[in-house]
Design an enzyme around this catalytic site. Structure first.
Site, PDB file in Angstrom:
ATOM      1  N   ASP A  88     -11.488  40.180  31.457  1.00  0.00           N
ATOM      2  CA  ASP A  88     -11.934  38.886  30.593  1.00  0.00           C
ATOM      3  C   ASP A  88     -11.658  39.168  29.189  1.00  0.00           C
ATOM      4  O   ASP A  88     -11.577  40.312  28.593  1.00  0.00           O
ATOM      5  CB  ASP A  88     -13.437  38.467  30.918  1.00  0.00           C
ATOM      6  CG  ASP A  88     -13.560  36.997  30.561  1.00  0.00           C
ATOM      7  OD1 ASP A  88     -12.813  36.212  29.837  1.00  0.00           O
ATOM      8  OD2 ASP A  88     -14.872  36.678  30.599  1.00  0.00           O
ATOM      9  N   ASP A 259     -16.087  34.814  40.270  1.00  0.00           N
ATOM     10  CA  ASP A 259     -16.529  35.998  40.019  1.00  0.00           C
ATOM     11  C   ASP A 259     -17.976  35.840  39.449  1.00  0.00           C
ATOM     12  O   ASP A 259     -18.362  34.760  39.082  1.00  0.00           O
ATOM     13  CB  ASP A 259     -15.633  36.637  38.493  1.00  0.00           C
ATOM     14  CG  ASP A 259     -16.373  36.204  37.282  1.00  0.00           C
ATOM     15  OD1 ASP A 259     -16.003  35.067  37.034  1.00  0.00           O
ATOM     16  OD2 ASP A 259     -17.299  36.985  36.796  1.00  0.00           O
ATOM     17  N   CYS A 297     -24.384  42.079  59.856  1.00  0.00           N
ATOM     18  CA  CYS A 297     -23.578  42.983  58.700  1.00  0.00           C
ATOM     19  C   CYS A 297     -23.321  44.266  59.354  1.00  0.00           C
ATOM     20  O   CYS A 297     -24.160  44.823  59.882  1.00  0.00           O
ATOM     21  CB  CYS A 297     -24.362  42.899  57.477  1.00  0.00           C
ATOM     22  SG  CYS A 297     -23.180  43.920  56.343  1.00  0.00           S
ATOM     23  N   CYS A 299     -22.114  46.720  57.180  1.00  0.00           N
ATOM     24  CA  CYS A 299     -21.861  47.668  55.995  1.00  0.00           C
ATOM     25  C   CYS A 299     -22.704  48.996  56.124  1.00  0.00           C
ATOM     26  O   CYS A 299     -23.608  49.036  57.217  1.00  0.00           O
ATOM     27  CB  CYS A 299     -22.360  46.908  54.697  1.00  0.00           C
ATOM     28  SG  CYS A 299     -24.274  46.796  54.498  1.00  0.00           S
ATOM     29  N   CYS A 302     -26.548  48.437  56.310  1.00  0.00           N
ATOM     30  CA  CYS A 302     -27.083  47.844  57.655  1.00  0.00           C
ATOM     31  C   CYS A 302     -26.761  48.653  58.876  1.00  0.00           C
ATOM     32  O   CYS A 302     -27.760  48.443  59.771  1.00  0.00           O
ATOM     33  CB  CYS A 302     -26.354  46.662  57.848  1.00  0.00           C
ATOM     34  SG  CYS A 302     -26.699  45.234  56.484  1.00  0.00           S
ATOM     35  N   HIS A 328     -24.802  46.341  50.030  1.00  0.00           N
ATOM     36  CA  HIS A 328     -25.007  45.336  50.948  1.00  0.00           C
ATOM     37  C   HIS A 328     -24.529  43.984  50.628  1.00  0.00           C
ATOM     38  O   HIS A 328     -23.509  43.205  51.235  1.00  0.00           O
ATOM     39  CB  HIS A 328     -26.243  45.351  51.786  1.00  0.00           C
ATOM     40  CG  HIS A 328     -26.398  43.954  52.531  1.00  0.00           C
ATOM     41  ND1 HIS A 328     -25.982  43.766  53.679  1.00  0.00           N
ATOM     42  CD2 HIS A 328     -27.056  42.822  52.132  1.00  0.00           C
ATOM     43  CE1 HIS A 328     -26.140  42.332  54.012  1.00  0.00           C
ATOM     44  NE2 HIS A 328     -26.803  41.897  53.031  1.00  0.00           N
TER      45      HIS A 328
HETATM   46  N1  PRF Z   1     -14.866  32.109  29.180  1.00  0.00           N
HETATM   47  C1  PRF Z   1     -14.764  33.403  29.308  1.00  0.00           C
HETATM   48  N2  PRF Z   1     -15.217  34.035  30.220  1.00  0.00           N
HETATM   49  C2  PRF Z   1     -16.184  33.609  31.018  1.00  0.00           C
HETATM   50  C3  PRF Z   1     -16.538  32.270  30.785  1.00  0.00           C
HETATM   51  C4  PRF Z   1     -15.849  31.561  29.878  1.00  0.00           C
HETATM   52  O1  PRF Z   1     -16.306  30.333  29.668  1.00  0.00           O
HETATM   53  C5  PRF Z   1     -17.735  32.013  31.666  1.00  0.00           C
HETATM   54  C6  PRF Z   1     -18.431  30.710  31.701  1.00  0.00           C
HETATM   55  N3  PRF Z   1     -19.329  30.586  32.909  1.00  0.00           N
HETATM   56  C7  PRF Z   1     -17.987  32.965  32.258  1.00  0.00           C
HETATM   57  N4  PRF Z   1     -17.222  33.902  31.897  1.00  0.00           N
HETATM   58  N5  PRF Z   1     -13.567  34.054  28.771  1.00  0.00           N
HETATM   59 ZN    ZN Z   2     -25.041  45.059  55.150  1.00  0.00          ZN
END
Ligand code: PRF
Ligand code: ZN
Length: 362
Positions: A88, A259, A297, A299, A302, A328
């Protein structure tokens, strides 16, 4: 780079090619903000079949810094993870206290909470940092408005994000570049942002600025608008989502990538995601429970431990409890996504959604 293999209404089954493997979509990424999925080793991740995770380039830039990462030969080697890595940009850290100073057309000024030093992140510099980190997918520098945001503030976030998107380097060898749609909860701004970015040659598209406090229905509506505009043949990534139910609701609307800290944060707080629903293992009812966390599960947790043991670890504040639960929970999310892909293949998504609503619904 991205190929759609099958569809069930708007839901898509696809393959995203990266420099560290081919990823079956829809997929879920555990979060490794500071180059670690909290409490889990690379072997743990491999045991759960984790093929992709997301880290944060702003955090890594500030600590440990690019020199240390480059000395190791990049992030993959630094954290010893051989799967694919998204990074990110730091656009989201705008709304987190401690980093953000101000933003204008040139980019965002961040302040290091460690030593107070200021850095200007231009779109170009953000990409350079992510290239030097060596991730497989770089998210563009975006302007994430807080929730709630006034129309004016949201409009500015879209205007700046579009300007930065034009400058963010694309078509780079080895590393894919994803755009990010903003626009808060305003339909016309979401439309504008999605249209602006669709005309640029990104490898995929993040949907940002959601899941930050707005009602679920509003988030779903925004996803519907954006997915109606973004190019069909590019992957869509709903950033910061989510839980099994949120994932299904979004996959049904055409989202391919997710994510969330959901499995790891819940794990550290004593909650297991199971095929019976969410279980708070701190509760007294588990004191003598001889079952595994989840009977379905396989894993490590578990296969080897009882709920009673994990209850005991949590009550005694033993850190192994957090580790076993996180392991888990991450395994659970990966298994859940496999099942979800099978249900798409078989055209069974609506039925699967109803089943999940019975388990995780309120
Ligand atoms: N911009 C960036 N990363 C993020 C978000 C975003 O708006 C969000 C919003 N839920 C999570 N991670 N660059
Ligand atoms: Zn598990």
């Amino acid at each position: 780079m991205f190929k759609i293999i099958a569809k069930d209404n708007k839901a898509r089954l696809g393959i995203l090619k990266t420099a560290h493997g081919e990823l079956k979509t829809p997929f879920f990424m555990p979060v490794a903000t500071k180059a670690t999925v909290k409490t889990l080793t690379p072997e743990d991740l491999e045991s759960c079949d984790v093929k992709v995770l997301i880290s944060n380039s702003l955090h890594l830039f500030l600590k440990p810094g690019l020199e240390v990462l480059e000395k190791h030969g990049g992030l993959h080697k630094f954290m010893r993870f051989e799967g694919a890595i998204f990074t990110d940009s730091g656009g989201f850290q705008m709304i987190r206290k401690g980093f953000f100073v101000r933003a204008d057309e040139s980019g965002i000024i961040f302040r290091s909470p460690y030593d107070g030093q200021k850095y200007l992140f231009t779109p170009e510099f953000s990409k350079e940092v992510q290239m030097r980190i060596g991730s497989d997918v770089a998210m563009m520098l975006d302007y994430c408005a807080e929730y709630p945001a006034s129309y004016e503030e949201a409009k500015r976030s879209v205007e700046l994000t579009t300007k930065w998107a034009q400058k963010f380097p694309k078509n780079t060898k080895e590393q894919l570049s994803f755009g990010i749609v903003q626009g808060s909860i305003y339909e016309d701004l979401r439309e504008k942002s999605a249209k602006d970015l669709s005309n640029m040659d990104f490898d995929g598209y993040g949907i940002g600025g959601l899941s930050i406090g707005e009602p679920k229905k509003v988030m779903h509506r925004m996803v519907e608008i954006v997915d109606g505009i973004l190019p069909e043949n590019k992957p869509r990534y709903l950033m910061g989502v989510g839980s099994p139910l949120e994932i299904i609701e979004s996959v049904i609307r055409g989202v391919d990538i997710f994510d969330s800290v959901f499995p790891t944060r819940n794990g550290r707080h004593g909650t297991a995601i199971t095929s019976e629903g969410m279980l708070n293992l701190r509760k007294a009812e588990f004191k003598n429970d001889m079952q595994p966390l989840d009977n379905e599960c396989q894993c490590y947790t578990c296969e080897n431990f009882t709920r009673a043991y994990i209850h005991h670890l949590l009550r005694e504040k033993e850190i192994l409890g957090m580790h076993l639960l996180s392991l888990h929970n991450v395994c659970f999310m990966i298994q859940f996504m496999k099942r979800l892909r099978e249900e798409i293949e078989q055209g069974n998504l609506e039925k699967f959604k109803k089943e999940m609503e019975r388990i995780y619904g309120t």
